[in-house]
Write a protein that holds these residues in place. Structure first.
Motif, PDB file in Angstrom:
ATOM      1  N   UNK A  39       0.861  -1.189   0.000  1.00 46.44           N
ATOM      2  CA  UNK A  39       0.000   0.000   0.000  1.00 46.44           C
ATOM      3  C   UNK A  39       0.895   1.237   0.000  1.00 46.44           C
ATOM      4  N   UNK A  40       0.678   2.118  -0.981  1.00 45.24           N
ATOM      5  CA  UNK A  40       1.453   3.361  -1.068  1.00 45.24           C
ATOM      6  C   UNK A  40       0.573   4.590  -0.887  1.00 45.24           C
ATOM      7  N   UNK A  41      -0.730   4.453  -1.107  1.00 45.08           N
ATOM      8  CA  UNK A  41      -1.671   5.578  -1.037  1.00 45.08           C
ATOM      9  C   UNK A  41      -2.575   5.409   0.179  1.00 45.08           C
ATOM     10  N   UNK A  42      -2.255   6.083   1.286  1.00 41.85           N
ATOM     11  CA  UNK A  42      -3.039   5.937   2.511  1.00 41.85           C
ATOM     12  C   UNK A  42      -4.314   6.779   2.507  1.00 41.85           C
ATOM     13  N   UNK A  43      -4.509   7.600   1.494  1.00 39.49           N
ATOM     14  CA  UNK A  43      -5.754   8.373   1.381  1.00 39.49           C
ATOM     15  C   UNK A  43      -6.824   7.593   0.615  1.00 39.49           C
ATOM     16  N   UNK A  44      -6.430   6.491  -0.005  1.00 37.09           N
ATOM     17  CA  UNK A  44      -7.377   5.694  -0.801  1.00 37.09           C
ATOM     18  C   UNK A  44      -8.250   4.822   0.101  1.00 37.09           C
ATOM     19  N   UNK A  45      -9.420   4.449  -0.421  1.00 33.55           N
ATOM     20  CA  UNK A  45     -10.291   3.495   0.259  1.00 33.55           C
ATOM     21  C   UNK A  45     -10.453   2.276  -0.645  1.00 33.55           C
ATOM     22  N   UNK A  46     -10.632   1.122  -0.012  1.00 34.39           N
ATOM     23  CA  UNK A  46     -10.616  -0.147  -0.727  1.00 34.39           C
ATOM     24  C   UNK A  46     -11.763  -1.042  -0.272  1.00 34.39           C
ATOM     25  N   UNK A  47     -12.206  -1.912  -1.156  1.00 33.64           N
ATOM     26  CA  UNK A  47     -13.069  -3.021  -0.790  1.00 33.64           C
ATOM     27  C   UNK A  47     -12.224  -4.283  -0.868  1.00 33.64           C
ATOM     28  N   UNK A  48     -12.376  -5.159   0.118  1.00 31.22           N
ATOM     29  CA  UNK A  48     -11.667  -6.430   0.141  1.00 31.22           C
ATOM     30  C   UNK A  48     -12.667  -7.552  -0.082  1.00 31.22           C
ATOM     31  N   UNK A  49     -12.260  -8.532  -0.890  1.00 31.26           N
ATOM     32  CA  UNK A  49     -13.134  -9.655  -1.215  1.00 31.26           C
ATOM     33  C   UNK A  49     -12.393 -10.968  -1.020  1.00 31.26           C
ATOM     34  N   UNK A  50     -13.117 -11.945  -0.496  1.00 33.29           N
ATOM     35  CA  UNK A  50     -12.643 -13.316  -0.437  1.00 33.29           C
ATOM     36  C   UNK A  50     -13.093 -13.991  -1.718  1.00 33.29           C
ATOM     37  N   UNK A  51     -12.164 -14.609  -2.423  1.00 34.58           N
ATOM     38  CA  UNK A  51     -12.469 -15.317  -3.665  1.00 34.58           C
ATOM     39  C   UNK A  51     -12.460 -16.813  -3.373  1.00 34.58           C
ATOM     40  N   UNK A  52     -13.464 -17.507  -3.859  1.00 31.86           N
ATOM     41  CA  UNK A  52     -13.502 -18.950  -3.680  1.00 31.86           C
ATOM     42  C   UNK A  52     -14.106 -19.587  -4.924  1.00 31.86           C
ATOM     43  N   UNK A  53     -13.515 -20.687  -5.330  1.00 37.32           N
ATOM     44  CA  UNK A  53     -14.033 -21.469  -6.452  1.00 37.32           C
ATOM     45  C   UNK A  53     -14.210 -22.897  -5.927  1.00 37.32           C
ATOM     46  N   UNK A  54     -15.427 -23.433  -6.102  1.00 44.52           N
ATOM     47  CA  UNK A  54     -15.729 -24.778  -5.615  1.00 44.52           C
ATOM     48  C   UNK A  54     -16.604 -25.497  -6.631  1.00 44.52           C
ATOM     49  N   UNK A  55     -16.768 -26.795  -6.430  1.00 42.50           N
ATOM     50  CA  UNK A  55     -17.650 -27.562  -7.309  1.00 42.50           C
ATOM     51  C   UNK A  55     -19.064 -27.533  -6.739  1.00 42.50           C
ATOM     52  N   UNK A  56     -20.038 -27.943  -7.556  1.00 41.95           N
ATOM     53  CA  UNK A  56     -21.407 -27.981  -7.045  1.00 41.95           C
ATOM     54  C   UNK A  56     -21.617 -29.137  -6.066  1.00 41.95           C
ATOM     55  N   UNK A  57     -20.594 -29.957  -5.851  1.00 43.73           N
ATOM     56  CA  UNK A  57     -20.655 -31.032  -4.858  1.00 43.73           C
ATOM     57  C   UNK A  57     -20.195 -30.561  -3.475  1.00 43.73           C
ATOM     58  N   UNK A  58     -19.815 -29.276  -3.347  1.00 43.43           N
ATOM     59  CA  UNK A  58     -19.427 -28.757  -2.036  1.00 43.43           C
ATOM     60  C   UNK A  58     -20.605 -28.974  -1.088  1.00 43.43           C
TER      61      UNK A  58
END
Length: 155
Positions: A39-58
């Motif tokens: 992170x270099x820009x402390x004035x910026x705002x961010x959204x954080x996301x969890x990414x997950x890929x699974x099968x339909x058998x989960x």
């Protein structure tokens, strides 16, 4: 061709995004993917996301996990336990599906509010699955997306 260029030019790319594949499509307690970004820009705002890929058998409609965060200069991680919904009550998967594969981009910032990084430097975020099943089956990948969405308003 011009329309395609205009439309793809309007899509914003993430500030940071990385996903890790899981051996044997299982997420064990011992496998704790860690993501590091600067992170270099402390004035910026961010959204954080969890990414997950699974099968339909989960076999579950959600996933419980620990999220560990380490700020620049810190020697230890802060941790929080979160539940990520992956399906509606009816059993219909959230996210996008193609065949038997489902992909989710779920917000992980507190109360879906933007994240502010107050220190410049290297941040680390680590994910640990916290379900009662180990290893957790049918998980193909997990990852992190950090999207810059603007800047804080001046006081």
């Amino acid at each position: 061709i011009g329309l395609v260029l205009v439309l793809t030019g309007c899509l914003t790319s993430p500030y940071y995004q990385k996903a890790e594949g899981l051996p044997k499509n299982e997420w064990s307690y011992a496998n704790k993917p860690t993501f590091k970004f600067e992170i270099t820009d402390t004035a910026a705002i961010y959204n954080l996301y969890f990414l997950i890929r699974h099968t339909d058998a989960y076999p579950f409609s959600n996933i419980w996990m620990w999220i560990y965060t380490k700020q620049p200069g810190d020697s230890s991680f802060q941790q929080v336990r979160v539940e990520i919904p992956l399906a509606e009550r009816s059993g219909k998967w959230l996210g996008r599906g193609m065949g038997a594969i489902w992909e989710h981009r779920m917000p992980i910032t507190q109360d879906n509010r933007p994240m502010v990084f107050n220190k410049k430097g290297l941040y680390e975020i680590r994910f640990e699955q916290n379900m009662r099943v180990n290893p957790l089956p049918e998980i193909l990948q997990v990852g992190l997306r950090v999207a810059k969405i603007g800047h804080r308003k001046a006081p």
